[in-house]
Write an enzyme that holds these catalytic residues in place. Structure first.
Site, PDB file in Angstrom:
ATOM      1  N   LYS A 127      34.021  12.517  34.431  1.00  0.00           N
ATOM      2  CA  LYS A 127      33.651  13.925  34.231  1.00  0.00           C
ATOM      3  C   LYS A 127      32.512  14.069  33.228  1.00  0.00           C
ATOM      4  O   LYS A 127      31.571  14.815  33.451  1.00  0.00           O
ATOM      5  CB  LYS A 127      34.840  14.749  33.694  1.00  0.00           C
ATOM      6  CG  LYS A 127      36.089  14.716  34.522  1.00  0.00           C
ATOM      7  CD  LYS A 127      37.158  15.620  33.915  1.00  0.00           C
ATOM      8  CE  LYS A 127      37.556  15.302  32.490  1.00  0.00           C
ATOM      9  NZ  LYS A 127      38.285  14.040  32.304  1.00  0.00           N
ATOM     10  N   ARG A 162      42.998  21.930  29.513  1.00  0.00           N
ATOM     11  CA  ARG A 162      43.866  20.781  29.791  1.00  0.00           C
ATOM     12  C   ARG A 162      45.323  21.191  29.914  1.00  0.00           C
ATOM     13  O   ARG A 162      46.175  20.340  30.156  1.00  0.00           O
ATOM     14  CB  ARG A 162      43.742  19.777  28.649  1.00  0.00           C
ATOM     15  CG  ARG A 162      42.835  18.574  28.972  1.00  0.00           C
ATOM     16  CD  ARG A 162      42.744  17.751  27.714  1.00  0.00           C
ATOM     17  NE  ARG A 162      42.484  16.375  27.894  1.00  0.00           N
ATOM     18  CZ  ARG A 162      41.289  15.799  27.643  1.00  0.00           C
ATOM     19  NH1 ARG A 162      40.253  16.517  27.298  1.00  0.00           N
ATOM     20  NH2 ARG A 162      41.172  14.503  27.763  1.00  0.00           N
ATOM     21  N   ARG A 214      35.521   0.204  28.489  1.00  0.00           N
ATOM     22  CA  ARG A 214      34.524   1.192  28.088  1.00  0.00           C
ATOM     23  C   ARG A 214      34.104   1.006  26.628  1.00  0.00           C
ATOM     24  O   ARG A 214      34.941   0.733  25.764  1.00  0.00           O
ATOM     25  CB  ARG A 214      35.142   2.577  28.279  1.00  0.00           C
ATOM     26  CG  ARG A 214      34.177   3.704  28.117  1.00  0.00           C
ATOM     27  CD  ARG A 214      34.686   4.922  28.805  1.00  0.00           C
ATOM     28  NE  ARG A 214      35.600   5.690  27.959  1.00  0.00           N
ATOM     29  CZ  ARG A 214      35.973   6.935  28.227  1.00  0.00           C
ATOM     30  NH1 ARG A 214      35.549   7.534  29.309  1.00  0.00           N
ATOM     31  NH2 ARG A 214      36.803   7.559  27.435  1.00  0.00           N
TER      32      ARG A 214
HETATM   33  P1  AMP Z   1      38.369  13.279  26.053  1.00  0.00           P
HETATM   34  O1  AMP Z   1      37.174  12.644  25.439  1.00  0.00           O
HETATM   35  O2  AMP Z   1      38.057  14.543  26.803  1.00  0.00           O
HETATM   36  O3  AMP Z   1      39.180  12.304  26.887  1.00  0.00           O
HETATM   37  O4  AMP Z   1      39.323  13.743  24.848  1.00  0.00           O
HETATM   38  C1  AMP Z   1      39.815  12.814  23.900  1.00  0.00           C
HETATM   39  C2  AMP Z   1      41.033  13.403  23.188  1.00  0.00           C
HETATM   40  O5  AMP Z   1      40.670  14.631  22.543  1.00  0.00           O
HETATM   41  C3  AMP Z   1      42.193  13.756  24.092  1.00  0.00           C
HETATM   42  O6  AMP Z   1      43.030  12.643  24.383  1.00  0.00           O
HETATM   43  C4  AMP Z   1      42.906  14.812  23.239  1.00  0.00           C
HETATM   44  O7  AMP Z   1      43.643  14.225  22.191  1.00  0.00           O
HETATM   45  C5  AMP Z   1      41.739  15.557  22.613  1.00  0.00           C
HETATM   46  N1  AMP Z   1      41.301  16.703  23.460  1.00  0.00           N
HETATM   47  C6  AMP Z   1      40.106  16.861  24.076  1.00  0.00           C
HETATM   48  N2  AMP Z   1      40.075  18.008  24.771  1.00  0.00           N
HETATM   49  C7  AMP Z   1      41.286  18.595  24.597  1.00  0.00           C
HETATM   50  C8  AMP Z   1      41.887  19.788  25.083  1.00  0.00           C
HETATM   51  N3  AMP Z   1      41.230  20.635  25.900  1.00  0.00           N
HETATM   52  N4  AMP Z   1      43.164  20.064  24.690  1.00  0.00           N
HETATM   53  C9  AMP Z   1      43.842  19.259  23.848  1.00  0.00           C
HETATM   54  N5  AMP Z   1      43.344  18.098  23.377  1.00  0.00           N
HETATM   55  C10 AMP Z   1      42.076  17.759  23.742  1.00  0.00           C
END
Ligand code: AMP
Length: 215
Positions: free
Chosen positions: A13, A88, A127
């Site tokens: 994404k 999310r 990664r």
């Molecule tokens: P990502 O890089 O989008 O995979 O996000 C890494 C981490 O950030 C996730 O595993 C969550 O702990 C936190 N995070 C990011 N976006 C959200 C969201 N919309 N709601 C809650 N936690 C989030």
């Protein structure tokens, strides 16, 4: 256009959002990137978020809702934006709809990145990420020109704490339990499109453009 990219961690994404944003002149809003930035700056928000992120669980809804609420009201978002990693949970999605409705706006399209957990485990554990600019590399499929150094900004590449094997498994579980219900949420609103995310990057881009145009 306001576009939501849905899909498990590592489904591509972020990469597609950055590409689409630069090609279409849209903004990419990634809550993951915003939270990592807050951590690198040592802010109160960053400190609060870090323990959740390192464990692979979601940061509390109110934290990310406030973060996005403030960000998407700034003038540079008027031309449209791509949400990557938000919403999310159902509560986040409902709050987003409410925040946008206040300004007479709505999500135009949500696109689900489909990919199996097995492929994701391989992708995520190899990664490597630039903590400065967020660029992503892979030990097998996307090597930087110089080992361990970001092609874009020259900073060091690291394995994110949450890209470790046991944390990846937790993040996938959290995705299935808390985020997957959003597929039905957007399907019911008639806004859902799909892409097969287990294809070469360029092919995913083509499928994504098709899914966006298909409405
Ligand atoms: P990502 O890089 O989008 O995979 O996000 C890494 C981490 O950030 C996730 O595993 C969550 O702990 C936190 N995070 C990011 N976006 C959200 C969201 N919309 N709601 C809650 N936690 C989030």
């Amino acid at each position: 256009m306001i576009l939501v990219l849905l899909g498990p961690p590592g489904s591509g994404k972020g990469t597609q959002a950055k590409k689409l944003a630069s090609e279409r002149g849209l903004l990419q809003l990634s809550t993951g990137d915003m939270l990592r930035h807050a951590i690198s700056q040592g802010t109160k928000l960053g400190l609060a978020a870090k323990s959740f992120m390192d464990r692979g669980v979601l940061v509390p809804d109110e934290v990310v809702i406030n973060l996005i609420g403030e960000r998407c009201q700034s003038s540079d978002c008027e031309g449209g934006f791509i949400l990557d990693g938000f919403p999310r949970t159902i509560h986040q999605a409902e709050s987003l709809d409410q925040m946008l409705a206040v300004h007479g706006r709505q999500v135009d399209r949500a696109v689900l990145f489909k990919i199996s957990d097995g492929v994701l485990l391989r992708r995520l554990s190899g990664r490597r990420t630039c903590l400065k600019c967020g660029s992503m590399y892979h030990l097998e499929t996307l090597l930087p020109k110089v080992a361990g150094v970001c092609d874009q900004c020259g900073s060091n590449l690291v394995q994110r704490e949450d890209d470790r094997d046991e944390v990846i498994r937790k993040r996938l579980l959290v995705y299935h339990q808390q985020t997957e219900p959003l597929v039905e949420f957007y399907r019911r609103q008639g806004k859902l499109g799909n892409v097969d995310a287990d294809q070469p990057l360029e092919d995913v881009t083509v499928s994504l453009l098709r899914a966006i145009a298909a409405k």
